[in-house]
Structures are given as C-alpha cells and as structure tokens.
Write a protein that holds these residues in place. Sequence first.
Motif, PDB file in Angstrom:
ATOM      1  N   LEU A 170       0.873  -0.944   0.220  1.00  0.00           N
ATOM      2  CA  LEU A 170      -0.058   0.006  -0.008  1.00  0.00           C
ATOM      3  C   LEU A 170       0.806   1.374   0.130  1.00  0.00           C
ATOM      4  O   LEU A 170       0.554   2.305  -0.659  1.00  0.00           O
ATOM      5  CB  LEU A 170      -1.037  -0.004   1.203  1.00  0.00           C
ATOM      6  N   SER A 171       2.138   1.037   0.642  1.00  0.00           N
ATOM      7  CA  SER A 171       3.009   2.311   0.911  1.00  0.00           C
ATOM      8  C   SER A 171       3.392   2.734  -0.372  1.00  0.00           C
ATOM      9  O   SER A 171       3.771   4.105  -0.539  1.00  0.00           O
ATOM     10  CB  SER A 171       3.864   2.093   2.057  1.00  0.00           C
ATOM     11  N   ILE A 172       3.598   1.986  -1.305  1.00  0.00           N
ATOM     12  CA  ILE A 172       4.295   2.321  -2.641  1.00  0.00           C
ATOM     13  C   ILE A 172       3.468   3.166  -3.550  1.00  0.00           C
ATOM     14  O   ILE A 172       3.955   4.512  -3.796  1.00  0.00           O
ATOM     15  CB  ILE A 172       4.487   0.930  -3.377  1.00  0.00           C
ATOM     16  N   ASP A 173       1.918   2.858  -3.450  1.00  0.00           N
ATOM     17  CA  ASP A 173       1.284   3.724  -4.116  1.00  0.00           C
ATOM     18  C   ASP A 173       0.904   5.164  -3.705  1.00  0.00           C
ATOM     19  O   ASP A 173       0.902   6.094  -4.202  1.00  0.00           O
ATOM     20  CB  ASP A 173      -0.227   3.032  -4.487  1.00  0.00           C
ATOM     21  N   ILE A 174       0.738   5.042  -2.249  1.00  0.00           N
ATOM     22  CA  ILE A 174       0.574   6.376  -1.472  1.00  0.00           C
ATOM     23  C   ILE A 174       1.791   7.312  -1.745  1.00  0.00           C
ATOM     24  O   ILE A 174       1.751   8.565  -1.655  1.00  0.00           O
ATOM     25  CB  ILE A 174       0.425   6.008   0.022  1.00  0.00           C
ATOM     26  N   ARG A 175       3.032   6.451  -1.699  1.00  0.00           N
ATOM     27  CA  ARG A 175       4.313   7.494  -1.693  1.00  0.00           C
ATOM     28  C   ARG A 175       4.436   8.055  -3.169  1.00  0.00           C
ATOM     29  O   ARG A 175       4.939   9.099  -3.143  1.00  0.00           O
ATOM     30  CB  ARG A 175       5.590   6.565  -1.462  1.00  0.00           C
ATOM     31  N   GLN A 176       3.946   7.263  -4.064  1.00  0.00           N
ATOM     32  CA  GLN A 176       3.835   7.845  -5.541  1.00  0.00           C
ATOM     33  C   GLN A 176       3.025   9.072  -5.442  1.00  0.00           C
ATOM     34  O   GLN A 176       3.138  10.032  -6.237  1.00  0.00           O
ATOM     35  CB  GLN A 176       3.381   6.689  -6.499  1.00  0.00           C
ATOM     36  N   ALA A 177       1.808   8.691  -4.840  1.00  0.00           N
ATOM     37  CA  ALA A 177       0.706   9.928  -4.818  1.00  0.00           C
ATOM     38  C   ALA A 177       1.174  11.187  -4.534  1.00  0.00           C
ATOM     39  O   ALA A 177       1.076  12.329  -4.756  1.00  0.00           O
ATOM     40  CB  ALA A 177      -0.360   9.430  -4.054  1.00  0.00           C
ATOM     41  N   LEU A 178       2.044  10.978  -3.209  1.00  0.00           N
ATOM     42  CA  LEU A 178       2.593  12.135  -2.368  1.00  0.00           C
ATOM     43  C   LEU A 178       3.519  12.694  -3.243  1.00  0.00           C
ATOM     44  O   LEU A 178       3.921  14.017  -3.161  1.00  0.00           O
ATOM     45  CB  LEU A 178       3.338  11.620  -1.039  1.00  0.00           C
ATOM     46  N   GLN A 179       4.594  11.987  -4.146  1.00  0.00           N
ATOM     47  CA  GLN A 179       5.561  12.542  -4.907  1.00  0.00           C
ATOM     48  C   GLN A 179       4.806  13.537  -5.961  1.00  0.00           C
ATOM     49  O   GLN A 179       5.386  14.568  -6.144  1.00  0.00           O
ATOM     50  CB  GLN A 179       6.230  11.649  -5.535  1.00  0.00           C
ATOM     51  N   TYR A 180       3.590  12.967  -6.611  1.00  0.00           N
ATOM     52  CA  TYR A 180       3.011  13.687  -7.604  1.00  0.00           C
ATOM     53  C   TYR A 180       2.500  15.003  -7.231  1.00  0.00           C
ATOM     54  O   TYR A 180       2.587  16.155  -7.554  1.00  0.00           O
ATOM     55  CB  TYR A 180       1.843  12.812  -8.324  1.00  0.00           C
ATOM     56  N   VAL A 181       1.748  15.142  -6.000  1.00  0.00           N
ATOM     57  CA  VAL A 181       0.942  16.293  -5.438  1.00  0.00           C
ATOM     58  C   VAL A 181       2.284  17.166  -4.758  1.00  0.00           C
ATOM     59  O   VAL A 181       1.937  18.382  -5.038  1.00  0.00           O
ATOM     60  CB  VAL A 181       0.018  15.774  -4.366  1.00  0.00           C
ATOM     61  N   SER A 182       3.232  16.643  -4.560  1.00  0.00           N
ATOM     62  CA  SER A 182       4.471  17.497  -4.197  1.00  0.00           C
ATOM     63  C   SER A 182       5.051  18.381  -5.291  1.00  0.00           C
ATOM     64  O   SER A 182       5.709  19.388  -5.162  1.00  0.00           O
ATOM     65  CB  SER A 182       5.502  16.746  -3.239  1.00  0.00           C
ATOM     66  N   GLU A 183       4.991  17.531  -6.391  1.00  0.00           N
ATOM     67  CA  GLU A 183       5.734  18.286  -7.621  1.00  0.00           C
ATOM     68  C   GLU A 183       4.743  19.506  -8.228  1.00  0.00           C
ATOM     69  O   GLU A 183       5.427  20.453  -8.750  1.00  0.00           O
ATOM     70  CB  GLU A 183       5.774  17.089  -8.896  1.00  0.00           C
ATOM     71  N   ILE A 184       3.367  19.726  -7.808  1.00  0.00           N
ATOM     72  CA  ILE A 184       2.437  20.391  -8.158  1.00  0.00           C
ATOM     73  C   ILE A 184       3.095  21.942  -7.611  1.00  0.00           C
ATOM     74  O   ILE A 184       3.085  22.853  -8.220  1.00  0.00           O
ATOM     75  CB  ILE A 184       1.279  20.163  -8.009  1.00  0.00           C
ATOM     76  N   THR A 185       3.167  21.730  -6.165  1.00  0.00           N
ATOM     77  CA  THR A 185       3.593  23.166  -5.623  1.00  0.00           C
ATOM     78  C   THR A 185       5.128  23.287  -5.422  1.00  0.00           C
ATOM     79  O   THR A 185       5.477  24.559  -5.138  1.00  0.00           O
ATOM     80  CB  THR A 185       3.110  23.041  -4.218  1.00  0.00           C
ATOM     81  N   GLY A 186       5.844  22.138  -5.831  1.00  0.00           N
ATOM     82  CA  GLY A 186       7.252  22.465  -5.560  1.00  0.00           C
ATOM     83  C   GLY A 186       7.939  21.683  -4.469  1.00  0.00           C
ATOM     84  O   GLY A 186       9.104  22.153  -4.107  1.00  0.00           O
ATOM     85  N   HIS A 187       7.278  21.177  -3.689  1.00  0.00           N
ATOM     86  CA  HIS A 187       7.952  20.545  -2.396  1.00  0.00           C
ATOM     87  C   HIS A 187       8.821  19.587  -2.724  1.00  0.00           C
ATOM     88  O   HIS A 187       9.576  19.040  -1.980  1.00  0.00           O
ATOM     89  CB  HIS A 187       6.622  19.946  -1.514  1.00  0.00           C
ATOM     90  N   ASN A 188       8.594  18.964  -3.898  1.00  0.00           N
ATOM     91  CA  ASN A 188       9.611  17.752  -4.447  1.00  0.00           C
ATOM     92  C   ASN A 188       9.616  18.105  -5.972  1.00  0.00           C
ATOM     93  O   ASN A 188       8.725  17.569  -6.655  1.00  0.00           O
ATOM     94  CB  ASN A 188       9.020  16.473  -3.900  1.00  0.00           C
ATOM     95  N   VAL A 189      10.715  18.715  -6.384  1.00  0.00           N
ATOM     96  CA  VAL A 189      10.607  19.109  -7.787  1.00  0.00           C
ATOM     97  C   VAL A 189      12.228  18.973  -8.062  1.00  0.00           C
ATOM     98  O   VAL A 189      13.105  19.240  -7.449  1.00  0.00           O
ATOM     99  CB  VAL A 189      10.215  20.483  -8.023  1.00  0.00           C
ATOM    100  N   GLN A 190      12.264  18.363  -9.493  1.00  0.00           N
ATOM    101  CA  GLN A 190      13.665  18.434 -10.194  1.00  0.00           C
ATOM    102  C   GLN A 190      14.030  19.637 -10.507  1.00  0.00           C
ATOM    103  O   GLN A 190      13.471  20.442 -10.898  1.00  0.00           O
ATOM    104  CB  GLN A 190      13.619  17.241 -11.063  1.00  0.00           C
ATOM    105  N   GLU A 191      15.450  19.786 -10.664  1.00  0.00           N
ATOM    106  CA  GLU A 191      15.978  21.116 -11.241  1.00  0.00           C
ATOM    107  C   GLU A 191      15.679  21.017 -12.467  1.00  0.00           C
ATOM    108  O   GLU A 191      15.470  22.382 -13.049  1.00  0.00           O
ATOM    109  CB  GLU A 191      17.499  21.011 -11.122  1.00  0.00           C
ATOM    110  N   SER A 192      15.431  20.101 -13.354  1.00  0.00           N
ATOM    111  CA  SER A 192      15.403  20.455 -14.805  1.00  0.00           C
ATOM    112  C   SER A 192      13.930  20.758 -14.960  1.00  0.00           C
ATOM    113  O   SER A 192      13.486  21.656 -16.110  1.00  0.00           O
ATOM    114  CB  SER A 192      15.399  18.885 -15.574  1.00  0.00           C
ATOM    115  N   LEU A 193      12.895  20.807 -14.267  1.00  0.00           N
ATOM    116  CA  LEU A 193      11.404  21.052 -14.109  1.00  0.00           C
ATOM    117  C   LEU A 193      11.627  22.501 -13.966  1.00  0.00           C
ATOM    118  O   LEU A 193      10.806  23.503 -14.429  1.00  0.00           O
ATOM    119  CB  LEU A 193      10.539  20.303 -13.181  1.00  0.00           C
ATOM    120  N   LEU A 194      12.205  23.077 -12.926  1.00  0.00           N
ATOM    121  CA  LEU A 194      12.605  24.298 -12.516  1.00  0.00           C
ATOM    122  C   LEU A 194      12.698  25.110 -13.770  1.00  0.00           C
ATOM    123  O   LEU A 194      12.447  26.226 -13.936  1.00  0.00           O
ATOM    124  CB  LEU A 194      13.316  24.386 -11.196  1.00  0.00           C
TER     125      LEU A 194
END
Length: 453
Positions: free
Chosen positions: A418-442
């Motif tokens: 279960l934690s695998i999918d939840i971690r993936q969801a957390l990563q995606y939602v964090s990318e929207i606001t920039g809490h977790n974002v790659q330098e190339s996206l910036l």
Amino acid sequence: MEDTIVAMATAMGEASIHILRLSGPKAGIIIEDCFKPQNMTRWLLRENFTLNLGGFFDDGKVLDEVLVGRMLAPSSYTGEDVFEVNCHGGPFVAQRILQACIRHGAHLAEPGEFSKRAFLNGKLDLVQAEAIIDLIGSRTETAANLALAQLSGGLSNSIINLRANVLEILAFIEASIDFPEDDVENLDRETLESNLNNVLFETQMLLAGSKTGKILRDGLLTVIVGRPNVGKSSLLNALLHEDRAIVTDIPGTTRDEIRESVSVGGILLQLVDTAGICESRDLVEQLGIERTWKALITAELILLVIQADVPMTEDEYHILDTYAEKVVVIVNKMDLLDDEKFSSDNKKGQWIPFSVLQHRGFEELEVEIRRRVFQGEVALTTDPLLSNVRQISTLERCYTALTQALESIQQGMPWDILSIDIRQALQYVSEITGHNVQESLLEDIFSRFCIGK
C-alpha cells in the motif's frame, strides 16, 4: 545564492521610464557605489519600501537622474535585498545604467531568475509562479482574475491541504508497519479506506474544475460551420467588431479556415471560420470543405449557423446528430422570418434565434457559452481552479496512484505494498507546488519568464 543579478524590468525601447531591478547580497553595495541621493539623511535611515530621488553615477560621471526603490530582505519579492532603479525611458540611458551595475559586480539575470529566487527563498510556490506567467499573458478579464486567484494562494492552499492529507495517510501506513497490532487490523484498514476515499474526493473536486480552468486560460476552440451564404463570416466579423472575413452574396467566398481570437462574455474564443459545406466541383473549395469536417472533430464548441427561412440540409442534421453535446445552433436571418413561425421544441442542442443584421441573439449566445464553460453556472467563478496543463496532468497521475492504493486495500494487500502507491501519490502532489521537484523542471518553468521577472 551568492551572486547578485540585474536586468531590465521593462521592455527595451523608447518610453517615459525604464526600470532596472537588482537582487542579491551585493545589491546594496552596488547602489551605494553608484547612487547619490538628494536627501542623504533620509537615505541613511535605510527605511524599507521607499523611493529616493538622486543621481546615478559611474566612475564619477552622472548617467541620469533616477528614483531608487529600496526593498530589503526578507520582505522583498525575491526574499533578498532588491533595488529598482527608475530612469528616463531612452534605451541608451537604461543600457548605460545596466552596464554600470554589471561593472560594479552584478550579473545579467537569466529569464525568470528573479521569480526562481522567490521560489527558492519560499516567497511563492510553483503554482503561484506559473500564475505569474498566466497573469502576464492573460487575454481576457476572466483569465486575469483566474491567474490572480491562483497567485493569491487559493489554489495552493487546496493543493497543500491535499498533500497534508496524503502525508497523513502515509504516516498511518508507516506506523502500522512499524507497530503492527493484529487484533485491530480490520479496524485499521477501515479507517485507512475511509481516509483514502476522502482524499480521492478532494482530488476529484480539483480535477472537476480543471476543464473550466484550462478553457479560461487557453480559450475555447470554436468552429463556425454551415452552408455557404448563411452568415458565418458575418457572424465572425460581428464577434470581432471588424471586417476580418470577406462577405458577399456570392456563395463559397470563404475557402480556407480563418482563425481569430475574441472575448465573448469573458471567455476567450479561438474562432475558426470554415468553408461552407456543400457539393462542389471546385477543387480548392473541396479542399476547404474537407478541412471543415476535420475541424469539427477537434472543436470544443461548434456554432452551427443555419438560415431561418430555409429548411435544414442533411449535412446540417448530420452535424447536429453527431456533435449534439457541443453544438449551438445559430438560427440566422431571423429578420426574414416571423418569430411565430420559429420553434426549437424537441430539437437537439441549444437553438438561438439570431440576426447579425439586427444584432440580435448575441447576449443569448454569451449566456450559453458561459453556461457551458462553467458547467451550468453562469457566475464567473475562478477560485480555486486548476488551469495549467502540467498541474492537471500531475494531479491526474496522483489520482491514479490513489485509486490503485484503494484497490490494494480492498484486495487485502500488505501494508508495505500500500505504501508504494501512497508514496507515489505524495510525490506527484508535491511536484505541483514544488515541495519535491527536479532542477530540470524548475529550469523549464522559469525559462518561460521574460528577463527581469
């Protein structure tokens, strides 16, 4: 960020004023070297958010009489010491001041570097940063209001709240892995499933408004279609308030697509005027008619123009039957027909009595367009709405991951799965606001800004 950057904040060219922006640890030193205020006593008070009149010098030579705005860290746009030099609007004057700042230790800023520093210093998140781009490029009042709503943080707060709820679910799972309690296993799963359903509902609500948000931002692809000489080009010209298309009594005047943009009821319409649908032996006209049929496939809104005093053709019925959900029927030339003879009862789609000649039906068309864009609500609601393609696609991936997690719960999968999918969801939602974002996206996001922003 140890370096200090400088750039023009206004477009180069002749103007009443130009503004140059400095940001960084040496910004104050550069200004002290080059700027001589008329009121030195006031300048030495180092008051924030002040304008100071004086001369701008380079090697003892005065370059211009300027106003210098002082915005000190951390209360500035970038979170660093920022100074804005307001000089006279000749490009030569501004260029001399820019070069002086560079000679005294500043570097020419990259596109969007000021806003990137604001993001890195926690002054705004990625949703707000992208809203700045949209605000600058907005072409309607509604689009500008949407960007302002996003810039003010309304959408960011919704995304941040969603992220916090996903993070809480992940913490719940991790605790269950670290501290298993077999006797309350079923209760734990029931609680988790309930929390996950709530988060899925939040995500659905945000995605539900994304279609409207994208339309407000990018416009509604609107195809004007009908037989030759029913008034398609007249309608285009009336909406644009200019004679963009040639209008004559000769059928087949429009043989290729004419594309223009116009705001109707606060909604940006990407208008496409097409060749009249008919049987033709003219090769050029045939090619235009083929393009008309292709345009209908990708259209988001179809304005089917028919003539009030003439029976509908098979092609018109075919369009109405095939694309009923996105068709608005413009019954044009009502000035040739008594209202009592017109009835749209039991007909598919929305029918609007119209007369381009008498300027009749335009208000009804605006209301219908707003109703469709806002899914039945005529009020122009803009907060909070997703409108950015990157944000929408990322949230859709987040929703998919959450859905997979829910299915895993219902199938009785172990906690670590279960934690695998939840971690993936957390990563995606964090990318929207920039809490977790790659330098190339910036780099990709901020490279779309103009230099000086």
